[in-house]
Design an enzyme around this catalytic site. Structure first.
Site, PDB file in Angstrom:
ATOM      1  CD1 TRP A   1      -1.886  -2.578   1.748  1.00  0.00           C
ATOM      2  CD2 TRP A   1      -2.978  -1.509   0.102  1.00  0.00           C
ATOM      3  NE1 TRP A   1      -2.745  -3.202   1.720  1.00  0.00           N
ATOM      4  CE2 TRP A   1      -3.523  -3.065   0.278  1.00  0.00           C
ATOM      5  CE3 TRP A   1      -2.837  -0.605  -1.048  1.00  0.00           C
ATOM      6  CZ2 TRP A   1      -4.454  -4.135  -0.107  1.00  0.00           C
ATOM      7  CZ3 TRP A   1      -4.087  -1.823  -2.259  1.00  0.00           C
ATOM      8  CH2 TRP A   1      -4.349  -2.701  -1.582  1.00  0.00           C
TER       9      TRP A   1
ATOM     10  CG  ASP B   1      -2.728   3.543   4.622  1.00  0.00           C
ATOM     11  OD1 ASP B   1      -3.913   3.955   5.465  1.00  0.00           O
ATOM     12  OD2 ASP B   1      -2.974   3.515   3.880  1.00  0.00           O
TER      13      ASP B   1
ATOM     14  CE  LYS C   1      -6.696  -2.272   5.391  1.00  0.00           C
ATOM     15  NZ  LYS C   1      -7.065  -4.005   4.534  1.00  0.00           N
TER      16      LYS C   1
END
Length: 361
Positions: free
Chosen positions: A102, A172, A196
């Site tokens: 990511w 993030d 999540k």
């Protein structure tokens, strides 16, 4: 059918009490005669929901008053573009630390918009550690430094933030959001996809220091301009109302169950220790991450045989332990043990792993 133990990396398991409350209110939310899925985002009823969600977020994360809390769409991946379009607006330079897929994708996207440098990477060892950095690694005139705090696929997490000085740090935190305290004042921007640890898919929360707003590039799409979203209190267009409602219920659950993030961190540490302690003692199963960088949320592990890995995943699923297959770039298995995974689920998984190891010697 009995509920399974869902170890998915996301969308992931939600607290049972949250699902039950949402189910009880699905046809009639608090006497409104309608579902949250049906009501206008401009209504007084929904206005209360979104304001309560923001208030709880601020309380749990102890967010300073000079930060905006935004409820957005587009997934965390949309922020890979929005961040350089909004914040790479001084020197046109940004420094990224690559600790997984990511962070790498965010880095690649930012390269479209300016001079973007990868100052450190752990790709050399399949992202199994957090690379150490020094203050001099970062360019003096970088508009910001970007990290992915917890790496879902590879199971690593920052225990200490990189030494960026007074540079803007952007993180993030998708796969560790609200799992433990976080000093928001050390960041310019913190954002996370909610699916999540916080809510169903469809919602991104961005926490942004106010002085960084209002400098988006002319080419920035209106929907990615954080200032426009902030000025509209996240209601520039129709937001993901149902997901924000579930987010509020999850935040309520955290507050009511744990009181705050300190106690939740203790619970998550205890839960993770059950699995890590077994992995450290097992002859068959091994963790893939260096001990000092292990995540509390995502635990990848392997055996020394692809055939055995496949057999374990199949038998575990049949026994009610689902979504344990690891990401293709790591292989093996991965147990995501987010806030809503009860410690009993991890204990039962370890008991199953012990029996599997005994049966397959």
């Amino acid at each position: 059918m009995a509920r399974v133990y869902n170890f998915s990396a996301g969308p992931s398991t939600l607290p049972v009490s949250v699902l039950e409350k949402a189910g009880a209110e699905i046809l009639d939310y608090k006497g409104s005669g309608q579902s949250v899925m049906e009501m206008s985002h401009r209504s007084k009823v929904f206005d209360e929901i979104i304001k309560d969600a923001e208030s709880l977020m601020r309380e749990l994360y102890q967010i300073p008053d000079n930060y905006k809390v935004l409820f957005l769409q587009g997934g965390a991946s949309a922020q890979f573009s929005a961040i350089p379009l909004n914040f790479m607006n001084g020197s046109g330079k940004a420094d990224y630390i690559i600790t997984g897929q990511w962070a790498k994708k965010a880095y690649q996207e930012a390269q479209k918009y300016g001079d973007v440098k990868a100052v450190a990477s752990s790709a050399d060892k399949t992202f199994s550690y957090i690379p150490k950095t020094k203050a001099e690694d970062f360019r003096e005139d970088a508009d910001y430094v970007y990290i992915c705090l917890n790496n879902t696929i590879y199971g690593t997490v920052y225990k200490e933030l990189p030494p960026v000085g007074d540079k803007v740090l952007i993180a993030d935190v998708s796969s560790c959001a609200l799992s433990e305290p976080l000093d928001i004042s050390k960041f310019g921007v913190v954002y996370f996809g909610a699916q999540k640890n916080v809510a169903p898919a469809g919602l991104v929360v961005a926490i942004i220091r106010e002085d960084l707003l209002g400098k988006a590039r002319d080419i920035c799409p209106v929907m990615m301009d954080y200032k426009i979203q902030a000025d509209a209190d996240s209601l520039y267009n129709t937001p993901p109302c149902w997901t924000i409602y579930i987010c509020k219920l999850v935040l309520d659950w955290i507050k009511e169950t744990f009181g705050g993030l300190e106690k939740l961190k203790e619970y998550n540490e205890k839960k993770a220790a059950v699995l890590y302690d077994f992995l450290d003692s097992s002859e068959m199963f091994k963790g893939t991450v260096v001990k000092e960088d292990r995540s509390l949320m995502n635990v990848p592990f392997v055996t020394d045989s692809e055939e055995l890995n496949a057999k374990f995943i199949k038998e575990a699923s049949a026994a009610g332990f689902v979504n344990l297959k690891g990401h293709r770039s790591v292989g093996g298995m991965r147990a995501s043990i987010y806030n809503a995974m009860p410690i009993e689920g991890v204990e039962k998984l370890v008991a199953f792993m012990k029996k599997f190891e005994e049966d397959n010697k």
